[in-house]
Scaffold this motif. Structure first.
Motif, PDB file in Angstrom:
ATOM      1  N   ALA A 141       0.825  -1.206   0.000  1.00 49.03           N
ATOM      2  CA  ALA A 141       0.000   0.000   0.000  1.00 49.03           C
ATOM      3  C   ALA A 141       0.861   1.258   0.000  1.00 49.03           C
ATOM      4  CB  ALA A 141      -0.907   0.006   1.220  1.00 49.03           C
ATOM      5  N   GLU A 142       0.344   2.295  -0.629  1.00 49.01           N
ATOM      6  CA  GLU A 142       0.996   3.600  -0.625  1.00 49.01           C
ATOM      7  C   GLU A 142      -0.076   4.659  -0.437  1.00 49.01           C
ATOM      8  OE1 GLU A 142       2.963   6.439  -3.868  1.00 49.01           O
ATOM      9  OE2 GLU A 142       3.997   4.545  -3.599  1.00 49.01           O
ATOM     10  N   GLU A 143       0.179   5.585   0.488  1.00 44.52           N
ATOM     11  CA  GLU A 143      -0.769   6.663   0.756  1.00 44.52           C
ATOM     12  C   GLU A 143      -0.351   7.928   0.022  1.00 44.52           C
ATOM     13  OE1 GLU A 143      -0.569   7.033   5.001  1.00 44.52           O
ATOM     14  OE2 GLU A 143      -2.031   5.432   5.303  1.00 44.52           O
ATOM     15  N   SER A 144      -1.341   8.696  -0.433  1.00 51.53           N
ATOM     16  CA  SER A 144      -1.090   9.990  -1.064  1.00 51.53           C
ATOM     17  C   SER A 144      -1.971  11.030  -0.392  1.00 51.53           C
ATOM     18  CB  SER A 144      -1.430   9.943  -2.555  1.00 51.53           C
ATOM     19  OG  SER A 144      -0.608   9.039  -3.215  1.00 51.53           O
ATOM     20  N   LEU A 145      -1.394  12.198  -0.145  1.00 54.57           N
ATOM     21  CA  LEU A 145      -2.116  13.298   0.488  1.00 54.57           C
ATOM     22  C   LEU A 145      -2.333  14.408  -0.534  1.00 54.57           C
ATOM     23  CD1 LEU A 145      -0.092  13.404   3.819  1.00 54.57           C
ATOM     24  CD2 LEU A 145      -2.281  12.266   3.409  1.00 54.57           C
ATOM     25  N   HIS A 146      -3.531  14.998  -0.498  1.00 51.61           N
ATOM     26  CA  HIS A 146      -3.900  16.046  -1.442  1.00 51.61           C
ATOM     27  C   HIS A 146      -4.502  17.209  -0.654  1.00 51.61           C
ATOM     28  CE1 HIS A 146      -3.507  12.907  -4.521  1.00 51.61           C
ATOM     29  NE2 HIS A 146      -4.116  12.139  -3.634  1.00 51.61           N
ATOM     30  N   GLN A 161      -3.078   0.324  -3.804  1.00 51.37           N
ATOM     31  CA  GLN A 161      -2.531  -1.013  -3.594  1.00 51.37           C
ATOM     32  C   GLN A 161      -1.711  -1.373  -4.822  1.00 51.37           C
ATOM     33  OE1 GLN A 161      -2.919  -2.689  -0.712  1.00 51.37           O
ATOM     34  NE2 GLN A 161      -4.083  -0.934   0.021  1.00 51.37           N
ATOM     35  N   ASN A 162      -0.492  -1.878  -4.603  1.00 48.84           N
ATOM     36  CA  ASN A 162       0.427  -2.134  -5.708  1.00 48.84           C
ATOM     37  C   ASN A 162       0.916  -3.577  -5.719  1.00 48.84           C
ATOM     38  OD1 ASN A 162       0.880   0.767  -6.566  1.00 48.84           O
ATOM     39  ND2 ASN A 162       1.469   0.879  -4.424  1.00 48.84           N
ATOM     40  N   PHE A 163       1.027  -4.107  -6.905  1.00 52.34           N
ATOM     41  CA  PHE A 163       1.749  -5.354  -7.175  1.00 52.34           C
ATOM     42  C   PHE A 163       2.502  -5.099  -8.465  1.00 52.34           C
ATOM     43  CE2 PHE A 163       2.378  -9.540  -9.035  1.00 52.34           C
ATOM     44  CZ  PHE A 163       2.962 -10.194  -7.971  1.00 52.34           C
ATOM     45  N   LEU A 164       3.721  -4.616  -8.350  1.00 53.23           N
ATOM     46  CA  LEU A 164       4.534  -4.082  -9.435  1.00 53.23           C
ATOM     47  C   LEU A 164       3.936  -2.772  -9.943  1.00 53.23           C
ATOM     48  CD1 LEU A 164       5.531  -7.244 -11.502  1.00 53.23           C
ATOM     49  CD2 LEU A 164       6.920  -5.983  -9.875  1.00 53.23           C
ATOM     50  N   LEU A 165       2.689  -2.786 -10.343  1.00 49.13           N
ATOM     51  CA  LEU A 165       1.964  -1.577 -10.756  1.00 49.13           C
ATOM     52  C   LEU A 165       0.716  -1.463  -9.886  1.00 49.13           C
ATOM     53  CD1 LEU A 165       2.136  -1.913 -14.649  1.00 49.13           C
ATOM     54  CD2 LEU A 165       3.313  -0.216 -13.250  1.00 49.13           C
ATOM     55  N   PRO A 166       0.125  -0.273  -9.785  1.00 49.07           N
ATOM     56  CA  PRO A 166      -1.089  -0.122  -8.983  1.00 49.07           C
ATOM     57  C   PRO A 166      -2.258  -0.924  -9.555  1.00 49.07           C
ATOM     58  CG  PRO A 166      -0.124   2.018  -9.508  1.00 49.07           C
ATOM     59  CD  PRO A 166       0.596   0.996 -10.314  1.00 49.07           C
ATOM     60  N   TYR A 167      -3.017  -1.596  -8.673  1.00 45.10           N
ATOM     61  CA  TYR A 167      -4.184  -2.341  -9.123  1.00 45.10           C
ATOM     62  C   TYR A 167      -5.468  -1.874  -8.461  1.00 45.10           C
ATOM     63  CZ  TYR A 167      -3.637  -5.218  -4.895  1.00 45.10           C
ATOM     64  OH  TYR A 167      -3.525  -5.658  -3.602  1.00 45.10           O
ATOM     65  N   SER A 168      -5.364  -0.977  -7.467  1.00 45.57           N
ATOM     66  CA  SER A 168      -6.560  -0.497  -6.786  1.00 45.57           C
ATOM     67  C   SER A 168      -6.250   0.842  -6.128  1.00 45.57           C
ATOM     68  CB  SER A 168      -6.991  -1.514  -5.731  1.00 45.57           C
ATOM     69  OG  SER A 168      -8.052  -1.012  -4.960  1.00 45.57           O
ATOM     70  N   ILE A 169      -7.213   1.760  -6.180  1.00 49.58           N
ATOM     71  CA  ILE A 169      -7.060   3.044  -5.504  1.00 49.58           C
ATOM     72  C   ILE A 169      -8.337   3.293  -4.708  1.00 49.58           C
ATOM     73  CG2 ILE A 169      -7.901   4.381  -7.481  1.00 49.58           C
ATOM     74  CD1 ILE A 169      -5.879   6.585  -6.628  1.00 49.58           C
ATOM     75  N   SER A 170      -8.175   3.820  -3.487  1.00 48.59           N
ATOM     76  CA  SER A 170      -9.347   4.072  -2.648  1.00 48.59           C
ATOM     77  C   SER A 170      -9.257   5.455  -2.011  1.00 48.59           C
ATOM     78  CB  SER A 170      -9.474   3.005  -1.557  1.00 48.59           C
ATOM     79  OG  SER A 170      -8.360   3.052  -0.707  1.00 48.59           O
ATOM     80  N   ASP A 171     -10.414   6.009  -1.713  1.00 46.64           N
ATOM     81  CA  ASP A 171     -10.557   7.310  -1.081  1.00 46.64           C
ATOM     82  C   ASP A 171     -10.648   7.074   0.428  1.00 46.64           C
ATOM     83  OD1 ASP A 171     -11.485   9.679  -0.040  1.00 46.64           O
ATOM     84  OD2 ASP A 171     -13.394   9.611  -1.071  1.00 46.64           O
ATOM     85  N   ASP A 172      -9.719   7.642   1.186  1.00 44.86           N
ATOM     86  CA  ASP A 172      -9.699   7.429   2.638  1.00 44.86           C
ATOM     87  C   ASP A 172     -10.301   8.586   3.423  1.00 44.86           C
ATOM     88  OD1 ASP A 172      -8.465   5.016   2.090  1.00 44.86           O
ATOM     89  OD2 ASP A 172      -6.454   5.794   2.421  1.00 44.86           O
ATOM     90  N   GLY A 173     -10.793   9.610   2.753  1.00 45.32           N
ATOM     91  CA  GLY A 173     -11.493  10.701   3.424  1.00 45.32           C
ATOM     92  C   GLY A 173     -10.617  11.883   3.796  1.00 45.32           C
ATOM     93  N   TYR A 174     -11.230  12.815   4.542  1.00 51.44           N
ATOM     94  CA  TYR A 174     -10.555  14.051   4.948  1.00 51.44           C
ATOM     95  C   TYR A 174      -9.502  13.787   6.021  1.00 51.44           C
ATOM     96  CZ  TYR A 174     -14.147  16.805   2.568  1.00 51.44           C
ATOM     97  OH  TYR A 174     -14.970  17.372   1.633  1.00 51.44           O
ATOM     98  N   VAL A 175      -8.403  14.535   5.948  1.00 54.19           N
ATOM     99  CA  VAL A 175      -7.339  14.513   6.949  1.00 54.19           C
ATOM    100  C   VAL A 175      -6.805  15.939   7.101  1.00 54.19           C
ATOM    101  CG1 VAL A 175      -6.601  12.121   6.556  1.00 54.19           C
ATOM    102  CG2 VAL A 175      -5.559  13.958   5.231  1.00 54.19           C
ATOM    103  N   LEU A 176      -6.050  16.169   8.165  1.00 48.78           N
ATOM    104  CA  LEU A 176      -5.333  17.434   8.337  1.00 48.78           C
ATOM    105  C   LEU A 176      -3.879  17.184   7.969  1.00 48.78           C
ATOM    106  CD1 LEU A 176      -6.828  18.794  11.665  1.00 48.78           C
ATOM    107  CD2 LEU A 176      -7.173  19.685   9.363  1.00 48.78           C
ATOM    108  N   ILE A 177      -3.404  17.846   6.932  1.00 49.78           N
ATOM    109  CA  ILE A 177      -2.056  17.652   6.424  1.00 49.78           C
ATOM    110  C   ILE A 177      -1.132  18.678   7.076  1.00 49.78           C
ATOM    111  CG2 ILE A 177      -0.603  17.710   4.370  1.00 49.78           C
ATOM    112  CD1 ILE A 177      -3.156  17.013   2.768  1.00 49.78           C
ATOM    113  N   LYS A 187       6.417  16.361   4.379  1.00 54.47           N
ATOM    114  CA  LYS A 187       5.879  15.390   3.438  1.00 54.47           C
ATOM    115  C   LYS A 187       5.398  14.123   4.146  1.00 54.47           C
ATOM    116  CE  LYS A 187       6.890  12.818  -0.661  1.00 54.47           C
ATOM    117  NZ  LYS A 187       7.633  12.689  -1.859  1.00 54.47           N
ATOM    118  N   GLY A 188       4.159  13.751   3.854  1.00 52.04           N
ATOM    119  CA  GLY A 188       3.615  12.499   4.353  1.00 52.04           C
ATOM    120  C   GLY A 188       3.063  12.536   5.765  1.00 52.04           C
ATOM    121  N   LYS A 189       3.147  13.675   6.475  1.00 53.69           N
ATOM    122  CA  LYS A 189       2.645  13.730   7.844  1.00 53.69           C
ATOM    123  C   LYS A 189       1.237  14.323   7.833  1.00 53.69           C
ATOM    124  CE  LYS A 189       3.763  15.077  12.512  1.00 53.69           C
ATOM    125  NZ  LYS A 189       4.653  15.820  13.397  1.00 53.69           N
ATOM    126  N   TYR A 190       0.337  13.662   8.564  1.00 51.62           N
ATOM    127  CA  TYR A 190      -1.054  14.116   8.631  1.00 51.62           C
ATOM    128  C   TYR A 190      -1.690  13.640   9.928  1.00 51.62           C
ATOM    129  CZ  TYR A 190      -2.316   9.323   7.423  1.00 51.62           C
ATOM    130  OH  TYR A 190      -2.457   7.958   7.439  1.00 51.62           O
TER     131      TYR A 190
END
Length: 152
Positions: free
Chosen positions: A27-32, A56-72, A77-80
């Motif tokens: 898994a890899e998380e992205s913040l926007h 979610q990745n297996f060599l390449l991404p196979y699934s992306i999900s919305d995890d909702g609102y966060v405070l960034i 980088k990467g802290k929320y």
């Protein structure tokens, strides 16, 4: 031809957006970030309201999900901080958060790249399947020589 296809595939995978990992596992998380807010972090950090997606990745991404609102945390980088619905409602009532919340949606490009494994597998299958079917069709179309039954 196949070597060219694989070279182009690798080039495209490595050129994925930062939100998408190229050739990774797990898994890899992205913040926007959406908007700056008046709320401060536990250590006095400046924060922005944003949302988090997970890929979610297996060599390449196979699934992306919305995890909702966060405070960034701005500038880190990467802290929320996760925020609950009750806390969010309290901050909105006190004017520390926008009301209504800004809408968000996973970007079209991120959504396509978030499922990149599936079309890549389909293209790889076609690259190998089409020549195989052409060979089979050519073998079926080749007439067999007639058998001479007059000589015994």
């Amino acid at each position: 031809m196949r070597a060219l296809f694989f070279a182009v595939s690798i080039f495209l995978a490595l050129g994925a957006t930062p939100a998408q990992a190229a050739f990774t596992f797990g898994a890899e998380e992205s913040l926007h970030a959406l908007v700056d807010v008046a709320v401060v972090g536990e250590n006095g950090e400046a924060l922005a309201l944003g949302y988090k997606t997970s890929t979610q990745n297996f060599l390449l991404p196979y699934s992306i999900s919305d995890d909702g609102y966060v405070l960034i945390v701005k500038g880190e980088k990467g802290k929320y901080y996760d925020i609950g619905d009750e806390q969010l409602a309290n901050w909105q009532a006190s004017g520390l958060m926008p009301d209504p919340l800004p809408p968000y949606e996973i970007a079209f490009v991120d959504r396509i790249l978030g499922y990149a494994l599936w079309p890549t597998l389909a293209v790889i299958a076609l690259v190998y399947l089409i020549p195989l079917l052409r060979k089979r069709k050519a073998a079926v179309a080749t007439p067999t020589p007639p058998v001479d039954k007059t000589t015994t």
